[in-house]
Design a protein around this motif. Structure first.
Motif, PDB file in Angstrom:
ATOM      1  N   ALA A   1       0.747  -1.257   0.043  1.00  0.00           N
ATOM      2  CA  ALA A   1      -0.073  -0.016  -0.225  1.00  0.00           C
ATOM      3  C   ALA A   1       0.955   1.255  -0.035  1.00  0.00           C
ATOM      4  CB  ALA A   1      -0.996   0.254   1.196  1.00  0.00           C
ATOM      5  N   ILE A   2       1.891   1.054   0.686  1.00  0.00           N
ATOM      6  CA  ILE A   2       2.850   2.214   0.594  1.00  0.00           C
ATOM      7  C   ILE A   2       3.556   2.541  -0.359  1.00  0.00           C
ATOM      8  CG2 ILE A   2       4.972   3.225   1.797  1.00  0.00           C
ATOM      9  CD1 ILE A   2       3.909   1.900   4.453  1.00  0.00           C
ATOM     10  N   GLN A   3       4.134   1.556  -1.051  1.00  0.00           N
ATOM     11  CA  GLN A   3       4.615   1.623  -2.232  1.00  0.00           C
ATOM     12  C   GLN A   3       3.867   2.214  -3.471  1.00  0.00           C
ATOM     13  OE1 GLN A   3       6.076  -2.414  -3.834  1.00  0.00           O
ATOM     14  NE2 GLN A   3       7.291  -1.392  -5.657  1.00  0.00           N
ATOM     15  N   TYR A   4       2.565   1.908  -3.499  1.00  0.00           N
ATOM     16  CA  TYR A   4       1.882   2.450  -4.619  1.00  0.00           C
ATOM     17  C   TYR A   4       0.951   3.709  -4.224  1.00  0.00           C
ATOM     18  CZ  TYR A   4       3.505  -1.514  -6.758  1.00  0.00           C
ATOM     19  OH  TYR A   4       4.408  -2.598  -7.526  1.00  0.00           O
ATOM     20  N   ALA A   5       1.046   4.267  -3.109  1.00  0.00           N
ATOM     21  CA  ALA A   5       0.323   5.152  -2.550  1.00  0.00           C
ATOM     22  C   ALA A   5       0.571   6.516  -3.310  1.00  0.00           C
ATOM     23  CB  ALA A   5       0.254   5.238  -0.963  1.00  0.00           C
ATOM     24  N   ASP A   6      -0.332   7.340  -3.272  1.00  0.00           N
ATOM     25  CA  ASP A   6      -0.445   8.798  -3.809  1.00  0.00           C
ATOM     26  C   ASP A   6      -0.451   9.527  -2.463  1.00  0.00           C
ATOM     27  OD1 ASP A   6      -0.404  11.248  -4.780  1.00  0.00           O
ATOM     28  OD2 ASP A   6      -2.700  11.046  -5.930  1.00  0.00           O
ATOM     29  N   PHE A   7       0.920  10.309  -2.057  1.00  0.00           N
ATOM     30  CA  PHE A   7       1.256  10.743  -1.021  1.00  0.00           C
ATOM     31  C   PHE A   7       0.659  12.316  -1.039  1.00  0.00           C
ATOM     32  CE2 PHE A   7       3.870   7.293  -0.279  1.00  0.00           C
ATOM     33  CZ  PHE A   7       3.577   6.618   0.915  1.00  0.00           C
TER      34      PHE A   7
ATOM     35  N   GLN B   1      -5.755   8.731   1.336  1.00  0.00           N
ATOM     36  CA  GLN B   1      -4.875   7.544   1.149  1.00  0.00           C
ATOM     37  C   GLN B   1      -3.922   7.752   2.352  1.00  0.00           C
ATOM     38  OE1 GLN B   1      -2.921   7.065  -2.730  1.00  0.00           O
ATOM     39  NE2 GLN B   1      -4.203   5.367  -2.862  1.00  0.00           N
ATOM     40  N   VAL B   2      -3.209   8.991   2.670  1.00  0.00           N
ATOM     41  CA  VAL B   2      -2.375   9.070   3.741  1.00  0.00           C
ATOM     42  C   VAL B   2      -3.078   8.612   4.947  1.00  0.00           C
ATOM     43  CG1 VAL B   2      -0.995  10.588   4.754  1.00  0.00           C
ATOM     44  CG2 VAL B   2      -1.056  10.865   2.262  1.00  0.00           C
ATOM     45  N   ARG B   3      -4.333   9.206   5.125  1.00  0.00           N
ATOM     46  CA  ARG B   3      -4.982   8.805   6.383  1.00  0.00           C
ATOM     47  C   ARG B   3      -5.033   7.328   6.661  1.00  0.00           C
ATOM     48  NH1 ARG B   3      -6.314  13.142   9.425  1.00  0.00           N
ATOM     49  NH2 ARG B   3      -6.409  15.258   8.357  1.00  0.00           N
ATOM     50  N   LYS B   4      -5.449   6.740   5.582  1.00  0.00           N
ATOM     51  CA  LYS B   4      -5.540   5.218   5.489  1.00  0.00           C
ATOM     52  C   LYS B   4      -4.594   4.469   6.010  1.00  0.00           C
ATOM     53  CE  LYS B   4      -7.740   1.631   2.623  1.00  0.00           C
ATOM     54  NZ  LYS B   4      -8.446   1.343   1.295  1.00  0.00           N
ATOM     55  N   ILE B   5      -3.379   4.901   5.418  1.00  0.00           N
ATOM     56  CA  ILE B   5      -1.999   4.374   5.624  1.00  0.00           C
ATOM     57  C   ILE B   5      -1.568   4.563   7.125  1.00  0.00           C
ATOM     58  CG2 ILE B   5       0.454   4.396   5.037  1.00  0.00           C
ATOM     59  CD1 ILE B   5      -0.165   4.708   2.224  1.00  0.00           C
ATOM     60  N   ILE B   6      -1.803   5.865   7.590  1.00  0.00           N
ATOM     61  CA  ILE B   6      -1.512   5.975   8.838  1.00  0.00           C
ATOM     62  C   ILE B   6      -2.253   5.331   9.917  1.00  0.00           C
ATOM     63  CG2 ILE B   6      -1.693   7.892  10.806  1.00  0.00           C
ATOM     64  CD1 ILE B   6      -0.996   9.931   8.559  1.00  0.00           C
TER      65      ILE B   6
ATOM     66  N   ILE C   1       1.749  15.430   3.178  1.00  0.00           N
ATOM     67  CA  ILE C   1       1.148  15.827   1.939  1.00  0.00           C
ATOM     68  C   ILE C   1       2.160  17.085   1.665  1.00  0.00           C
ATOM     69  CG2 ILE C   1      -0.670  17.098   1.102  1.00  0.00           C
ATOM     70  CD1 ILE C   1      -2.629  15.248   2.693  1.00  0.00           C
ATOM     71  N   THR C   2       2.563  17.841   2.240  1.00  0.00           N
ATOM     72  CA  THR C   2       3.379  18.974   2.231  1.00  0.00           C
ATOM     73  C   THR C   2       4.619  18.668   1.708  1.00  0.00           C
ATOM     74  OG1 THR C   2       2.459  20.371   3.855  1.00  0.00           O
ATOM     75  CG2 THR C   2       4.402  21.052   3.115  1.00  0.00           C
ATOM     76  N   SER C   3       5.385  17.696   2.076  1.00  0.00           N
ATOM     77  CA  SER C   3       6.376  17.135   1.557  1.00  0.00           C
ATOM     78  C   SER C   3       6.510  16.467   0.343  1.00  0.00           C
ATOM     79  CB  SER C   3       7.471  16.517   2.445  1.00  0.00           C
ATOM     80  OG  SER C   3       6.767  14.952   2.419  1.00  0.00           O
ATOM     81  N   GLY C   4       5.511  15.800  -0.056  1.00  0.00           N
ATOM     82  CA  GLY C   4       5.084  14.878  -1.128  1.00  0.00           C
ATOM     83  C   GLY C   4       6.022  14.066  -1.469  1.00  0.00           C
ATOM     84  N   LYS C   5       6.899  13.700  -0.483  1.00  0.00           N
ATOM     85  CA  LYS C   5       7.973  12.505  -0.644  1.00  0.00           C
ATOM     86  C   LYS C   5       7.216  11.181  -0.255  1.00  0.00           C
ATOM     87  CE  LYS C   5      11.095  14.602   1.595  1.00  0.00           C
ATOM     88  NZ  LYS C   5      12.560  14.741   2.511  1.00  0.00           N
ATOM     89  N   GLY C   6       7.693  10.226  -0.902  1.00  0.00           N
ATOM     90  CA  GLY C   6       7.219   9.046  -0.538  1.00  0.00           C
ATOM     91  C   GLY C   6       7.653   8.460   0.861  1.00  0.00           C
TER      92      GLY C   6
END
Length: 84
Positions: free
Chosen positions: A26-32, A37-42, A66-71
Motif C-alpha cells: 500500500a505504501i509503495q503505490y500510494a499517492d502521498f 490515502q495518507v490517512r488510511k495508511i497512518i 502531503i506538504t513534503s510530497g515525498k514517498g
C-alpha cells in the motif's frame, strides 16, 4: 528469504507477515498527495503497531506528508509514530 526468517520476525513483532507485506504494498503505490490515502495508511500502521494515534498527531502527520510530497517507507512511518 526463507520461512524461518519470516517466522522470527512474526514472533518478535507479533504481526503476521501478510499484514506487513500488505502495508508495504500500500505504501509503495500510494499517492502521498491524496489526504484520504495518507490517512488510511497512518491508521493501518497504527493498527499494525498496536498504537493509538490521537487525531491531532494524525493531522500533523497528514499535513507533513502531503506538504513534503515525498514517498515514505515503513521506517519513516514507524519513527513518526514513536517507534525505534
Amino acid at each position: 528469504m526463507n520461512d524461518s526468517f519470516f517466522k522470527k520476525i512474526e514472533s518478535k513483532t507479533g504481526v503476521p507477515m501478510e499484514e506487513v507485506f500488505a502495508l508495504a504494498n500500500a505504501i509503495q503505490y500510494a499517492d502521498f498527495k491524496d489526504e484520504k490515502q495518507v490517512r488510511k495508511i497512518i491508521k493501518k500502521v497504527s493498527q499494525v503497531a498496536n498504537k493509538d494515534v490521537p487525531q491531532s498527531v494524525e493531522d500533523e502527520l497528514v499535513n507533513s506528508i502531503i506538504t513534503s510530497g515525498k514517498g515514505l517507507n515503513l521506517n519513516d512511518i514507524s519513527q513518526m509514530l514513536g517507534g525505534k
